[in-house]
Design an enzyme around this catalytic site. Sequence first.
Site, mmCIF file in Angstrom:
data_model
loop_
_atom_site.group_PDB
_atom_site.id
_atom_site.type_symbol
_atom_site.label_atom_id
_atom_site.label_comp_id
_atom_site.label_asym_id
_atom_site.label_seq_id
_atom_site.Cartn_x
_atom_site.Cartn_y
_atom_site.Cartn_z
ATOM 1 N N LYS A 35 0.845 -1.202 0.000
ATOM 2 C CA LYS A 35 0.000 0.000 0.000
ATOM 3 C C LYS A 35 0.877 1.248 0.000
ATOM 4 C CE LYS A 35 -2.375 1.643 3.672
ATOM 5 N NZ LYS A 35 -2.121 3.081 3.688
ATOM 6 N N ASP A 62 -3.434 4.306 -1.789
ATOM 7 C CA ASP A 62 -4.324 4.779 -0.719
ATOM 8 C C ASP A 62 -4.244 6.299 -0.604
ATOM 9 O OD1 ASP A 62 -5.843 4.997 1.613
ATOM 10 O OD2 ASP A 62 -4.208 4.358 2.928
ATOM 11 N N LYS A 64 -7.144 8.161 -0.806
ATOM 12 C CA LYS A 64 -8.434 8.573 -0.201
ATOM 13 C C LYS A 64 -8.960 9.860 -0.820
ATOM 14 C CE LYS A 64 -7.397 6.615 4.382
ATOM 15 N NZ LYS A 64 -5.932 6.428 4.329
ATOM 16 N N ASP A 67 -13.302 14.978 -3.196
ATOM 17 C CA ASP A 67 -13.325 16.274 -3.874
ATOM 18 C C ASP A 67 -14.594 16.310 -4.716
ATOM 19 O OD1 ASP A 67 -12.459 18.701 -5.190
ATOM 20 O OD2 ASP A 67 -10.384 18.103 -4.788
ATOM 21 N N THR A 119 -10.326 4.315 11.035
ATOM 22 C CA THR A 119 -10.211 3.485 12.239
ATOM 23 C C THR A 119 -9.560 4.243 13.402
ATOM 24 O OG1 THR A 119 -8.301 2.528 11.128
ATOM 25 C CG2 THR A 119 -10.270 1.173 11.229
ATOM 26 N N ARG A 210 2.659 -0.178 10.849
ATOM 27 C CA ARG A 210 3.718 -0.090 11.853
ATOM 28 C C ARG A 210 4.136 -1.393 12.530
ATOM 29 N NH1 ARG A 210 0.730 5.016 14.291
ATOM 30 N NH2 ARG A 210 -0.924 3.802 13.324
HETATM 31 O O1 C5P Z 1 0.518 1.459 11.092
HETATM 32 P P1 C5P Z 1 -0.886 0.977 10.923
HETATM 33 O O2 C5P Z 1 -1.005 -0.525 10.871
HETATM 34 O O3 C5P Z 1 -1.834 1.614 11.901
HETATM 35 O O4 C5P Z 1 -1.273 1.503 9.464
HETATM 36 C C1 C5P Z 1 -2.571 1.453 8.965
HETATM 37 C C2 C5P Z 1 -2.581 1.998 7.578
HETATM 38 O O5 C5P Z 1 -3.911 1.965 7.081
HETATM 39 C C3 C5P Z 1 -2.110 3.450 7.456
HETATM 40 O O6 C5P Z 1 -1.405 3.557 6.216
HETATM 41 C C4 C5P Z 1 -3.397 4.255 7.395
HETATM 42 O O7 C5P Z 1 -3.270 5.411 6.608
HETATM 43 C C5 C5P Z 1 -4.345 3.262 6.710
HETATM 44 N N1 C5P Z 1 -5.772 3.428 6.987
HETATM 45 C C6 C5P Z 1 -6.301 3.415 8.260
HETATM 46 N N2 C5P Z 1 -7.643 3.580 8.469
HETATM 47 C C7 C5P Z 1 -8.461 3.728 7.444
HETATM 48 C C8 C5P Z 1 -7.937 3.732 6.131
HETATM 49 C C9 C5P Z 1 -6.578 3.561 5.949
HETATM 50 O O8 C5P Z 1 -5.566 3.231 9.219
HETATM 51 N N3 C5P Z 1 -9.762 3.824 7.646
#
Ligand code: C5P
Length: 232
Positions: A35, A62, A64, A67, A119, A210
């Site tokens: 991603k 990603d 998002k 607009d 989330t 992460r």
């Molecule tokens: O580091 P972590 O596992 O929290 O990363 C989650 C990834 O998913 C990040 O790149 C974040 O931008 C993305 N994301 C998210 N929640 C959403 C959509 C995308 O955490 N609703």
Amino acid sequence: MSDPDSKIIVALDYSNEAQASDFINKVSPELCKLKVGKELFTTAGPQFVEKIVAKGFDVFLDLKFHDIPNTVMKACHAAAELGVWMANVHALGGQTMMQAAKEGVSHSSTKLIAVTVLTSMGQEDLKQIGIQTGIVQQVVNLAQLAKQSGLDGVVCSAKEVSLLRQSLSEDFLLVTPGIRPAGSASGDQKRVMTPADAMAAGSSYLVIGRPITQSDSPVKTLKQIVLTQKSV
Ligand code: C5P
């Protein structure tokens, strides 16, 4: 260990191409999808996306988009031209915007999904932006709107998957971030689940950042997650 349709999407949340490439050079398209989010896209650009697509990886762009419909349609068209496997928009942009977005990728095989509620957001965060609807109901409403708009799926918390499956068909993709292997820090994510639980709940794909990218041994951690997720 190889899987033609890996369920793990690694969020390449690195600040530059060199760091991302260091990770990518150690993994294969059978092990994970990749991603590319706002930070890496802004620093490394579309050429980087084309480069990893050419390596055979399924890439989720990603960005998002949110607009006016015409702008989002053109942005989605440009994303599809890069050859990405998946792109996304915010469902809060509304039905007309989502339909335009779908039209933008209609010449390609790029899947288009919508973000329902981030989330990282809890009920209090929704209240602050004027949304009184309960968080779960808000996710259900936006997911149904995405489906009606012709999209292929939504991004949602794994905690909402079983509820969403009740009103959405099996082929509607539920892509879940906020995944945390047992014992890892949740950071800014408020609605988290382990990889095995998220798969058992019915997630189509898991987005993990992460816990893998900031691990001392990212590839080892990824392989461990692939194994636990497969044992479900
Ligand atoms: O580091 P972590 O596992 O929290 O990363 C989650 C990834 O998913 C990040 O790149 C974040 O931008 C993305 N994301 C998210 N929640 C959403 C959509 C995308 O955490 N609703």
